[in-house]
Design a protein around this motif. Structure first.
Motif, mmCIF file in Angstrom:
data_model
loop_
_atom_site.group_PDB
_atom_site.id
_atom_site.type_symbol
_atom_site.label_atom_id
_atom_site.label_comp_id
_atom_site.label_asym_id
_atom_site.label_seq_id
_atom_site.Cartn_x
_atom_site.Cartn_y
_atom_site.Cartn_z
ATOM 1 N N PRO A 1 -10.156 -13.900 -5.897
ATOM 2 C CA PRO A 1 -10.389 -14.046 -4.456
ATOM 3 C C PRO A 1 -10.203 -12.736 -3.704
ATOM 4 C CG PRO A 1 -8.298 -15.062 -5.079
ATOM 5 C CD PRO A 1 -9.023 -14.734 -6.352
ATOM 6 N N ALA A 2 -11.179 -12.395 -2.869
ATOM 7 C CA ALA A 2 -11.156 -11.210 -1.998
ATOM 8 C C ALA A 2 -11.180 -9.896 -2.765
ATOM 9 C CB ALA A 2 -9.958 -11.245 -1.048
ATOM 10 N N LEU A 3 -11.647 -9.911 -4.010
ATOM 11 C CA LEU A 3 -11.686 -8.675 -4.787
ATOM 12 C C LEU A 3 -12.571 -7.623 -4.123
ATOM 13 C CD1 LEU A 3 -10.958 -7.085 -7.353
ATOM 14 C CD2 LEU A 3 -12.911 -8.191 -8.480
ATOM 15 N N GLY A 4 -13.745 -8.026 -3.687
ATOM 16 C CA GLY A 4 -14.637 -7.073 -3.033
ATOM 17 C C GLY A 4 -14.038 -6.497 -1.768
ATOM 18 N N GLY A 5 -13.411 -7.346 -0.961
ATOM 19 C CA GLY A 5 -12.764 -6.878 0.261
ATOM 20 C C GLY A 5 -11.631 -5.912 -0.016
ATOM 21 N N ALA A 6 -10.881 -6.189 -1.080
ATOM 22 C CA ALA A 6 -9.779 -5.303 -1.436
ATOM 23 C C ALA A 6 -10.291 -3.920 -1.814
ATOM 24 C CB ALA A 6 -8.979 -5.908 -2.589
ATOM 25 N N ARG A 7 -11.395 -3.883 -2.519
ATOM 26 C CA ARG A 7 -11.959 -2.590 -2.925
ATOM 27 C C ARG A 7 -12.529 -1.823 -1.735
ATOM 28 N NH1 ARG A 7 -14.576 -4.702 -8.635
ATOM 29 N NH2 ARG A 7 -12.662 -4.443 -9.846
ATOM 30 N N GLU A 8 -12.980 -2.539 -0.735
ATOM 31 C CA GLU A 8 -13.403 -1.870 0.498
ATOM 32 C C GLU A 8 -12.230 -1.221 1.212
ATOM 33 O OE1 GLU A 8 -17.133 -4.649 2.077
ATOM 34 O OE2 GLU A 8 -15.140 -4.831 2.951
ATOM 35 N N LEU A 9 -11.153 -1.973 1.344
ATOM 36 C CA LEU A 9 -10.071 -1.578 2.238
ATOM 37 C C LEU A 9 -9.124 -0.534 1.662
ATOM 38 C CD1 LEU A 9 -8.878 -4.899 3.948
ATOM 39 C CD2 LEU A 9 -9.991 -2.937 5.027
ATOM 40 N N PHE A 10 -8.912 -0.593 0.343
ATOM 41 C CA PHE A 10 -7.816 0.206 -0.223
ATOM 42 C C PHE A 10 -8.339 1.310 -1.128
ATOM 43 C CE2 PHE A 10 -6.097 -3.925 0.915
ATOM 44 C CZ PHE A 10 -5.038 -3.540 1.729
ATOM 45 N N ASP A 11 -7.533 2.369 -1.251
ATOM 46 C CA ASP A 11 -7.936 3.560 -1.992
ATOM 47 C C ASP A 11 -7.588 3.488 -3.475
ATOM 48 O OD1 ASP A 11 -8.722 4.500 0.468
ATOM 49 O OD2 ASP A 11 -6.958 5.763 0.764
ATOM 50 N N PHE A 12 -6.631 2.660 -3.846
ATOM 51 C CA PHE A 12 -6.216 2.568 -5.246
ATOM 52 C C PHE A 12 -7.090 1.547 -5.988
ATOM 53 C CE2 PHE A 12 -3.339 0.047 -2.556
ATOM 54 C CZ PHE A 12 -3.590 -1.239 -3.041
ATOM 55 N N PRO A 13 -7.194 1.646 -7.326
ATOM 56 C CA PRO A 13 -7.994 0.680 -8.077
ATOM 57 C C PRO A 13 -7.442 -0.735 -7.951
ATOM 58 C CG PRO A 13 -7.513 2.613 -9.421
ATOM 59 C CD PRO A 13 -6.657 2.719 -8.183
ATOM 60 N N VAL A 14 -8.342 -1.696 -7.760
ATOM 61 C CA VAL A 14 -7.982 -3.114 -7.712
ATOM 62 C C VAL A 14 -8.801 -3.833 -8.780
ATOM 63 C CG1 VAL A 14 -7.778 -5.190 -6.307
ATOM 64 C CG2 VAL A 14 -7.542 -2.934 -5.234
ATOM 65 N N VAL A 15 -8.120 -4.483 -9.689
ATOM 66 C CA VAL A 15 -8.760 -5.146 -10.824
ATOM 67 C C VAL A 15 -8.656 -6.650 -10.656
ATOM 68 C CG1 VAL A 15 -8.664 -5.493 -13.327
ATOM 69 C CG2 VAL A 15 -8.256 -3.216 -12.359
ATOM 70 N N GLY A 16 -9.754 -7.347 -10.863
ATOM 71 C CA GLY A 16 -9.750 -8.803 -10.846
ATOM 72 C C GLY A 16 -9.478 -9.351 -12.236
ATOM 73 N N ASN B 1 0.836 -1.192 0.000
ATOM 74 C CA ASN B 1 0.000 0.000 0.000
ATOM 75 C C ASN B 1 0.880 1.255 0.000
ATOM 76 O OD1 ASN B 1 -2.348 1.563 0.139
ATOM 77 N ND2 ASN B 1 -2.395 1.524 2.370
ATOM 78 N N GLY B 2 0.576 2.180 -0.910
ATOM 79 C CA GLY B 2 1.362 3.398 -1.017
ATOM 80 C C GLY B 2 2.517 3.319 -1.990
ATOM 81 N N THR B 3 2.776 2.128 -2.551
ATOM 82 C CA THR B 3 3.896 1.970 -3.475
ATOM 83 C C THR B 3 3.449 1.699 -4.905
ATOM 84 O OG1 THR B 3 4.140 -0.437 -3.179
ATOM 85 C CG2 THR B 3 5.254 0.998 -1.583
ATOM 86 N N CYS B 4 2.129 1.597 -5.136
ATOM 87 C CA CYS B 4 1.623 1.295 -6.472
ATOM 88 C C CYS B 4 0.406 2.171 -6.765
ATOM 89 C CB CYS B 4 1.280 -0.182 -6.609
ATOM 90 S SG CYS B 4 0.009 -0.764 -5.464
ATOM 91 N N ASP B 5 0.124 2.325 -8.048
ATOM 92 C CA ASP B 5 -1.022 3.124 -8.484
ATOM 93 C C ASP B 5 -2.283 2.284 -8.633
ATOM 94 O OD1 ASP B 5 0.431 5.696 -8.973
ATOM 95 O OD2 ASP B 5 1.510 4.433 -10.402
ATOM 96 N N ALA B 6 -2.115 0.987 -8.842
ATOM 97 C CA ALA B 6 -3.238 0.056 -8.973
ATOM 98 C C ALA B 6 -2.703 -1.338 -8.698
ATOM 99 C CB ALA B 6 -3.858 0.125 -10.372
ATOM 100 N N ALA B 7 -3.617 -2.273 -8.477
ATOM 101 C CA ALA B 7 -3.221 -3.662 -8.227
ATOM 102 C C ALA B 7 -4.123 -4.594 -9.006
ATOM 103 C CB ALA B 7 -3.278 -3.987 -6.739
#
Length: 249
Positions: free
Chosen positions: A79-94, A65-71
Motif C-alpha cells: 500500500p502507497a508504495l508509489g507515493g512513498a517513492r515520490e515523497l522520499f529520497d531513500f529506497p522504499v521496497v514493497g 525520515n533521516g533515521t534509516c537508509d531504506a524502508a
C-alpha cells in the motif's frame, strides 16, 4: 545500514515475526528497525483497508525520515508504495514487489498462496500493478476463518502446504510465494515439504533493500517518481505535512 520495517498493520506480533524472519537473511551490520502502524486494522485484507494503511505508512516514513537508509512496506499488497517513492529520497521496497521479482529469478512462473480468501482481489491487482500477470501461474487462498492473526501460520500450516503443492501439480508453478506479513518465516520451516522454491516476502525485501542501499541510486528529479512540488495540507501528521510542504529540509 539501517532498514525500517514499517508494518502498516496494527499487529505488533506480526511485526515481530517480520523482523525475526528478515534477520535470517540480513547481512552483518544491517539493523532492522521495527515499526507498527499506530492505527488501522490488525491485518489489511481489502482495498479500503489498504488505502487506510497506505496513508498511515506514509506517516510512518515521514516520522523516521533521516533515521534509516531504506524502508520496507511490510504488507504484501504494497500500500502507497508509489507515493512513498515520490515523497522520499531513500529506497522504499514493497514486500509483494520484492517477492515477485525474486520469484521471477527462480522460475518462469510463480504462484501466490495465502491464508484468507478476502485477500485475493487485492493481491491480483498488485500483481497487475507491478506488470507481472504473465508470470503469475495462480493465486490460491484458504477459505475459512482463523483464531489469531499472530499465529495463523501455525494454525493453517498443513493446509498452506497442501495449497502450495496444488499450485505445483495443478497450475505448473515453478516458484511459490507465501504471501502476507503474518506468514513471515513459514517458508524456512516448510521448505522441504514443497518441491519448488518458496519465497518469503520480507526476506526478499530485506535482501533487495540492502542491495539498493549499496548501489546508492539518486533520487529522481524527472519522470513519474520525482518529488512533487510543495503543497499545503490539513489534518495530516506534522512530519508528513512538512514533507509534502517541503518544510522538512
Amino acid at each position: 545500514m539501517k532498514i525500517l520495517v514499517a508494518n502498516p498493520n496494527t499487529s505488533a506480533g506480526v511485526t515481530d515475526r517480520l523482523v525475526a524472519s528478515g534477520k535470517l537473511v540480513a547481512s552483518p551490520g544491517t539493523g532492522l528497525i521495527p515499526m507498527t502502524a499506530p492505527r488501522g486494522v490488525p491485518y489489511i485484507a481489502t482495498r479500503a483497508e489498504a488505502a487506510i494503511g497506505g496513508a498511515v505508512f506514509l506517516e510512518m516514513l515521514a516520522e523516521r525520515n533521516g533515521t534509516c537508509d531504506a524502508a520496507i512496506c511490510a504488507a504484501f499488497g504494497d500500500p502507497a508504495l508509489g507515493g512513498a517513492r515520490e515523497l522520499f529520497d531513500f529506497p522504499v521496497v514493497g514486500m509483494a514487489e520484492a517477492a515477485m521479482l525474486v520469484a521471477c529469478t527462480l522460475g518462469r512462473s510463480f504462484a501466490i498462496v495465502s491464508f484468507s480468501k478476502s485477500l485475493e482481489p487485492w493481491f491480483a491487482e498488485i500483481v497487475a500493478w507491478h506488470g507481472l500477470p504473465g508470470r503469475c501461474a495462480s493465486i490460491r487462498m484458504l477459505d475459512g476463518g482463523f483464531e489469531s492473526i499472530d499465529d495463523v501460520q501455525n494454525e493453517k500450516e498443513t493446509l498452506l502446504i497442501d495449497l502450495a503443492n496444488k499450485t505445483v501439480t495443478q497450475d505448473a508453478a515453478d516458484v511459490v510465494i507465501l504471501a502476507g506479513a503474518p506468514l513471515a518465516g513459514l517458508a524456512n520451516r516448510i521448505a522441504d515439504k514443497v518441491p519448488v522454491p518458496l519465497v518469503d516476502g520480507i526476506q526478499a525485501a530485506v535482501t533487495m533493500a540492502e542491495g539498493l542501499v549499496r548501489m546508492k541510486p539518486r533520487k529522481a528529479t524527472a519522470g513519474t517518481y520525482q518529488r512533487p512540488g510543495p503543497k499545503d495540507s490539513n489534518g495530516l501528521s506534522q512530519k508528513l505535512a512538512d514533507r509534502i510542504g517541503h518544510k522538512d529540509a
